[in-house]
Motif scaffolding. Sequence first.
Motif, PDB file in Angstrom:
ATOM      1  N   ASN A 164      -2.193 -22.020 -26.130  1.00 12.33           N
ATOM      2  CA  ASN A 164      -1.806 -22.362 -24.509  1.00 12.33           C
ATOM      3  C   ASN A 164      -0.429 -22.543 -24.135  1.00 12.33           C
ATOM      4  O   ASN A 164      -0.314 -23.188 -23.242  1.00 12.33           O
ATOM      5  CB  ASN A 164      -2.649 -23.770 -24.043  1.00 12.33           C
ATOM      6  CG  ASN A 164      -2.099 -24.906 -24.842  1.00 12.33           C
ATOM      7  OD1 ASN A 164      -1.709 -24.842 -26.157  1.00 12.33           O
ATOM      8  ND2 ASN A 164      -1.740 -25.734 -24.170  1.00 12.33           N
ATOM      9  N   TRP A 171       0.981 -35.093 -20.687  1.00 12.30           N
ATOM     10  CA  TRP A 171       2.240 -34.350 -20.235  1.00 12.30           C
ATOM     11  C   TRP A 171       3.217 -35.054 -19.432  1.00 12.30           C
ATOM     12  O   TRP A 171       2.825 -35.402 -18.178  1.00 12.30           O
ATOM     13  CB  TRP A 171       1.551 -33.236 -19.455  1.00 12.30           C
ATOM     14  CG  TRP A 171       2.314 -32.178 -19.053  1.00 12.30           C
ATOM     15  CD1 TRP A 171       2.993 -32.148 -17.732  1.00 12.30           C
ATOM     16  CD2 TRP A 171       3.121 -31.009 -19.606  1.00 12.30           C
ATOM     17  NE1 TRP A 171       3.955 -30.920 -17.661  1.00 12.30           N
ATOM     18  CE2 TRP A 171       3.755 -30.297 -18.874  1.00 12.30           C
ATOM     19  CE3 TRP A 171       2.610 -30.303 -21.146  1.00 12.30           C
ATOM     20  CZ2 TRP A 171       4.576 -29.186 -19.155  1.00 12.30           C
ATOM     21  CZ3 TRP A 171       3.357 -29.087 -21.340  1.00 12.30           C
ATOM     22  CH2 TRP A 171       4.287 -28.633 -20.364  1.00 12.30           C
ATOM     23  N   ARG A 174      -1.625 -34.580 -18.410  1.00 12.29           N
ATOM     24  CA  ARG A 174      -2.180 -34.708 -19.190  1.00 12.29           C
ATOM     25  C   ARG A 174      -2.295 -33.107 -19.958  1.00 12.29           C
ATOM     26  O   ARG A 174      -2.149 -32.131 -19.368  1.00 12.29           O
ATOM     27  CB  ARG A 174      -3.704 -35.057 -19.319  1.00 12.29           C
ATOM     28  CG  ARG A 174      -4.652 -34.353 -18.636  1.00 12.29           C
ATOM     29  CD  ARG A 174      -5.944 -35.013 -18.549  1.00 12.29           C
ATOM     30  NE  ARG A 174      -7.148 -34.410 -17.847  1.00 12.29           N
ATOM     31  CZ  ARG A 174      -7.368 -35.125 -16.690  1.00 12.29           C
ATOM     32  NH1 ARG A 174      -6.835 -36.151 -16.277  1.00 12.29           N
ATOM     33  NH2 ARG A 174      -8.481 -34.188 -15.796  1.00 12.29           N
ATOM     34  N   GLY A 175      -2.195 -33.209 -21.298  1.00 12.41           N
ATOM     35  CA  GLY A 175      -1.960 -31.816 -22.065  1.00 12.41           C
ATOM     36  C   GLY A 175      -3.393 -31.623 -22.866  1.00 12.41           C
ATOM     37  O   GLY A 175      -4.113 -32.274 -22.831  1.00 12.41           O
ATOM     38  N   ARG A 176      -3.043 -30.710 -23.672  1.00 12.32           N
ATOM     39  CA  ARG A 176      -4.440 -30.151 -24.515  1.00 12.32           C
ATOM     40  C   ARG A 176      -4.522 -31.225 -25.598  1.00 12.32           C
ATOM     41  O   ARG A 176      -3.713 -31.876 -25.874  1.00 12.32           O
ATOM     42  CB  ARG A 176      -3.933 -28.814 -25.202  1.00 12.32           C
ATOM     43  CG  ARG A 176      -5.205 -28.043 -25.873  1.00 12.32           C
ATOM     44  CD  ARG A 176      -4.872 -26.525 -26.114  1.00 12.32           C
ATOM     45  NE  ARG A 176      -6.037 -26.230 -26.796  1.00 12.32           N
ATOM     46  CZ  ARG A 176      -6.307 -26.092 -28.062  1.00 12.32           C
ATOM     47  NH1 ARG A 176      -5.359 -26.762 -28.868  1.00 12.32           N
ATOM     48  NH2 ARG A 176      -7.506 -25.542 -28.673  1.00 12.32           N
ATOM     49  N   LYS A 198       8.984 -24.218 -26.043  1.00 10.51           N
ATOM     50  CA  LYS A 198       8.003 -24.125 -25.061  1.00 10.51           C
ATOM     51  C   LYS A 198       8.665 -24.448 -23.617  1.00 10.51           C
ATOM     52  O   LYS A 198       9.309 -25.458 -23.530  1.00 10.51           O
ATOM     53  CB  LYS A 198       7.042 -25.246 -25.629  1.00 10.51           C
ATOM     54  CG  LYS A 198       5.991 -25.672 -24.575  1.00 10.51           C
ATOM     55  CD  LYS A 198       4.662 -26.615 -24.931  1.00 10.51           C
ATOM     56  CE  LYS A 198       3.765 -26.645 -24.062  1.00 10.51           C
ATOM     57  NZ  LYS A 198       2.500 -27.163 -24.725  1.00 10.51           N
ATOM     58  N   GLN A 221       3.473 -36.267 -11.499  1.00  6.19           N
ATOM     59  CA  GLN A 221       2.366 -37.077 -11.970  1.00  6.19           C
ATOM     60  C   GLN A 221       2.571 -38.285 -12.846  1.00  6.19           C
ATOM     61  O   GLN A 221       3.561 -38.084 -13.717  1.00  6.19           O
ATOM     62  CB  GLN A 221       1.494 -35.638 -12.928  1.00  6.19           C
ATOM     63  CG  GLN A 221       1.151 -34.668 -12.313  1.00  6.19           C
ATOM     64  CD  GLN A 221       0.407 -33.719 -13.274  1.00  6.19           C
ATOM     65  OE1 GLN A 221      -0.527 -33.352 -13.209  1.00  6.19           O
ATOM     66  NE2 GLN A 221       1.202 -33.470 -14.439  1.00  6.19           N
ATOM     67  N   SER A 270      -2.905 -36.886 -11.731  1.00  2.62           N
ATOM     68  CA  SER A 270      -2.979 -35.424 -12.549  1.00  2.62           C
ATOM     69  C   SER A 270      -3.881 -34.484 -11.625  1.00  2.62           C
ATOM     70  O   SER A 270      -4.501 -34.718 -11.017  1.00  2.62           O
ATOM     71  CB  SER A 270      -4.073 -35.587 -13.848  1.00  2.62           C
ATOM     72  OG  SER A 270      -4.292 -34.198 -14.169  1.00  2.62           O
ATOM     73  N   THR A 271      -3.119 -33.438 -11.417  1.00  4.90           N
ATOM     74  CA  THR A 271      -3.508 -32.417 -10.401  1.00  4.90           C
ATOM     75  C   THR A 271      -5.102 -31.930 -10.757  1.00  4.90           C
ATOM     76  O   THR A 271      -5.623 -31.510  -9.926  1.00  4.90           O
ATOM     77  CB  THR A 271      -2.770 -31.136 -10.255  1.00  4.90           C
ATOM     78  OG1 THR A 271      -2.303 -30.697 -11.652  1.00  4.90           O
ATOM     79  CG2 THR A 271      -1.291 -31.649  -9.641  1.00  4.90           C
TER      80      THR A 271
HETATM   81  C1  BTN Z   1      -0.284 -28.514 -22.748  1.00  4.19           C
HETATM   82  O1  BTN Z   1       0.355 -27.736 -22.968  1.00  4.19           O
HETATM   83  O2  BTN Z   1      -0.900 -29.306 -23.722  1.00  4.19           O
HETATM   84  C2  BTN Z   1      -0.906 -28.084 -21.204  1.00  4.19           C
HETATM   85  C3  BTN Z   1       0.049 -28.876 -20.333  1.00  4.19           C
HETATM   86  C4  BTN Z   1      -0.529 -28.896 -18.999  1.00  4.19           C
HETATM   87  C5  BTN Z   1       0.268 -29.626 -18.069  1.00  4.19           C
HETATM   88  C6  BTN Z   1      -0.392 -29.270 -16.522  1.00  4.19           C
HETATM   89  S1  BTN Z   1       0.565 -30.122 -15.342  1.00  4.19           S
HETATM   90  C7  BTN Z   1      -0.419 -29.738 -14.036  1.00  4.19           C
HETATM   91  C8  BTN Z   1      -1.878 -29.981 -14.717  1.00  4.19           C
HETATM   92  N1  BTN Z   1      -1.986 -31.458 -14.657  1.00  4.19           N
HETATM   93  C9  BTN Z   1      -2.417 -32.038 -15.856  1.00  4.19           C
HETATM   94  O3  BTN Z   1      -2.654 -33.214 -15.991  1.00  4.19           O
HETATM   95  N2  BTN Z   1      -2.101 -31.290 -16.500  1.00  4.19           N
HETATM   96  C10 BTN Z   1      -1.733 -29.775 -16.270  1.00  4.19           C
END
Ligand code: BTN
Length: 256
Positions: free
Chosen positions: A108, A60, A53-55, A116, A49, A25-26
Amino acid sequence: MTVAPNAVSSARFGQVASILPDCGSTQDIVRAAALEHAPEGFLAVTDHQTAGRGRSGRTWFSEPGQSLLFSLLLRPDTPPARLAPVTLVAGLAVAEALPVAAHVRWPNDVVVGGAKVAGILTELDVRPDGTSVVFLGVGVNVNVPAEDLPDTDRLPATSLLVELGAPVDRMSLLERVVDSFQAAYREFENRGFRALFDRYAALDALVGAEVTLELGGTTVTGRAAGVDGDGRLVLDLSDGRRAFDAGEVVRVVDAL
Ligand code: BTN
């Protein structure tokens, strides 16, 4: 690239960067860079990736080479208790930088016609001296064909390719989005979310919608009346008006 300890803070976000063919993950790349004293504006960008991950703990997912996936390191002067609107600031900046008419969906999501196209993930570390470090992650569905768009339980997904019918250069888009975010973030740091309020309100996709907020244990349903000057979502409920902080909301779903 590797990050030199005590690197001098770059004026332009993204001048100090780690560009990776793939990574977990970045967010974790910028977190590690922060420990090595990377400057504010440090950027990690990748083609793929394996643990995006997301919220709210969601995954993600994106196929290699199709999306814009990056994270920025922020070292805000704004006190931690007033940092929640950074997510909204980023959503606004992304929406304004995309080559399609996009809206923001609190807290978000960036949407095009209700679907989205991008998401923001904000993670915050508060240090013992009370200062904070923010890891701001952005994922944009860029050249994702319709058949590769992820299924979500909440909103349909779209991509710039689907909306425009033509591919978009991800590096040019990265530059536009990062510059847009840097300008909006500077406004936020200098003058607070109120300075961006009108721009946010102009792109607010939720105003007037019946929504249900999942608050971790309970739900509330009401009509969205916009955001307040602190970036909280204002809902008209059966027993009056109430503002919700993004931190207490697990999910926003359209009311049935
Ligand atoms: C969401 O909509 O829940 C948030 C998504 C965010 C995704 C980005 S991709 C770059 C960065 N690295 C991650 O692991 N997640 C964010």
